[in-house]
Scaffold this active site. Sequence first.
Site, PDB file in Angstrom:
ATOM      1  N   LYS A 205      92.217   7.066   3.620  1.00  0.00           N
ATOM      2  CA  LYS A 205      91.965   8.397   3.023  1.00  0.00           C
ATOM      3  C   LYS A 205      90.477   8.704   2.883  1.00  0.00           C
ATOM      4  O   LYS A 205      90.064   9.850   3.006  1.00  0.00           O
ATOM      5  CB  LYS A 205      92.669   8.517   1.677  1.00  0.00           C
TER       6      LYS A 205
ATOM      7  N   VAL B 129      97.756  10.192   2.657  1.00  0.00           N
ATOM      8  CA  VAL B 129      98.066  10.856   1.379  1.00  0.00           C
ATOM      9  C   VAL B 129      99.511  10.528   1.047  1.00  0.00           C
ATOM     10  O   VAL B 129     100.380  10.681   1.898  1.00  0.00           O
ATOM     11  CB  VAL B 129      97.939  12.395   1.476  1.00  0.00           C
TER      12      VAL B 129
ATOM     13  N   GLY C  42      99.342  -5.489 -10.990  1.00  0.00           N
ATOM     14  CA  GLY C  42      98.878  -5.307  -9.608  1.00  0.00           C
ATOM     15  C   GLY C  42      98.866  -3.854  -9.160  1.00  0.00           C
ATOM     16  O   GLY C  42      98.713  -3.571  -7.975  1.00  0.00           O
TER      17      GLY C  42
ATOM     18  N   GLU D  13      93.338  -1.777  -9.183  1.00  0.00           N
ATOM     19  CA  GLU D  13      92.363  -2.718  -8.617  1.00  0.00           C
ATOM     20  C   GLU D  13      91.558  -3.346  -9.751  1.00  0.00           C
ATOM     21  O   GLU D  13      91.514  -2.820 -10.856  1.00  0.00           O
ATOM     22  CB  GLU D  13      91.367  -1.949  -7.724  1.00  0.00           C
TER      23      GLU D  13
ATOM     24  N   ASP E 238      89.974   8.955  -6.083  1.00  0.00           N
ATOM     25  CA  ASP E 238      91.070   8.712  -5.136  1.00  0.00           C
ATOM     26  C   ASP E 238      91.922   9.981  -4.975  1.00  0.00           C
ATOM     27  O   ASP E 238      92.214  10.416  -3.853  1.00  0.00           O
ATOM     28  CB  ASP E 238      91.929   7.541  -5.640  1.00  0.00           C
TER      29      ASP E 238
ATOM     30  N   LYS F  13      92.571  12.833  -1.655  1.00  0.00           N
ATOM     31  CA  LYS F  13      93.893  13.249  -1.176  1.00  0.00           C
ATOM     32  C   LYS F  13      94.059  14.767  -1.253  1.00  0.00           C
ATOM     33  O   LYS F  13      94.598  15.377  -0.322  1.00  0.00           O
ATOM     34  CB  LYS F  13      94.974  12.525  -1.975  1.00  0.00           C
TER      35      LYS F  13
ATOM     36  N   GLY G 165     101.415   1.237  -1.891  1.00  0.00           N
ATOM     37  CA  GLY G 165     102.203   0.017  -1.693  1.00  0.00           C
ATOM     38  C   GLY G 165     102.303  -0.343  -0.234  1.00  0.00           C
ATOM     39  O   GLY G 165     102.231   0.516   0.653  1.00  0.00           O
TER      40      GLY G 165
END
Length: 415
Positions: A100, A127, A182, A185, A196, A200, A298
């Site tokens: 992205k 995205v 998890g 980050e 982030d 997108k 994921g």
Amino acid sequence: MADIAVLGHGVVGSGVLEVMLTHRESITRRAKEEIHVKHILDLREFPELSYAASFTKDFQVILQDPEVKIVVECMGGLEPAYTFVKQCLSNGKSVVTSNKELVAAKGAKLLALAQRNNLNFLFEASVGGGIPIIRPISQCLAANEVGEIAGILNGTTNFILTKMIREHMEFGEALALAQQLGYAERDPSADVEGADACRKICILASLAFGTHVYPEDVHTEGITRITLEDVAYADAWGGVIKLIGQVKMLESGKITIMVAPMFISRESQLANVDDVFNGILVRGDATGDVVFYGKGAGKLPTASAVVADVIDCVKHFKARKYLFWEDAKPGYVEPFGSVLDAFFVHIKGESSSDAVFAQAEEKFPGAARIIRKDEMPGEAGFSVSGITENDLQAALSELAASGISVLNRVKISDF
Ligand code: HSE
């Protein structure tokens, strides 16, 4: 047989190999020929893998291999991904990417380069991970004039906000839990500060309106300043707080585009998009609202979108699929501060809550008070509408000068 190469064997790259191996037969059937991963670029070694012999540390091996017609870029980050992708597109190789950062920053240039060289540049996974959204906007909804897109585009922050809303967990505690599970980050700044989601919504805006919008042109707020008190006020108002990426086409032909935490009504289609899930609402003139929901990140969801692009690419070796983004003309993005909007404001003074609100009302005629459960003495919340961010900030500065602390202001959405 179609030979391909995969750049990067991290979470997404290894997922691509897993999906390719697990679904080999159905992928061959759908692509109408077998797809073979001939090279995998990674600086690390993976001797335990059945396909260990396919690894190379040298990008030139891939670039100079005339049999490789498609390169899958799963490295992430701008460099060296941008250089590698440019070289592939200049050397007869179509590119599929999940990156992205790359698409948001260089999409227009790479689409133009692909077109000049009669190649494909596809990025469905960039995205929304496994949620189909690039093709739906660019193809399935192509008969519509899309007027607006609003989405929950970041799973990490949606998980944190869900914990704050449902379990009254503090921001820091919810972030630590997201890291432990998890979902976040070790350095979660791109998520919690909105970068982030910004990448997108820029990609979606560029797709919907055919003009490339860059992340640096977009107003971006994260969720780090959202408190449990704000969450309680949103509840008393009749909604929840979500981190939303939103773009709207204005009658002037300009757009407003932003990433910000927003109060959204419980009636909204996005209100119940919880945990790590993403939801994207696309408002078309013929379709009305169309909502996409699913796992936005994921390994396997993202890899499935990448492999679908590879299949599409193999099927379209002879018939290219073109997208073209113009560069924006100056002034295309309306400055955030000058757009009429609605806001929630949270303030605190030394007198009673009623007196503090009365002071605020003088600056904001028509302000609608919101009273939360367990409101503290001197604390007040209210909503104002039909005001620009610039005018709001000016009035809040005057309020602050008269001894009232402005604790927060949060945009109120209209969808
Ligand atoms: N950190 C991102 C998220 C991953 O939480 O949504 C997908 O871009």
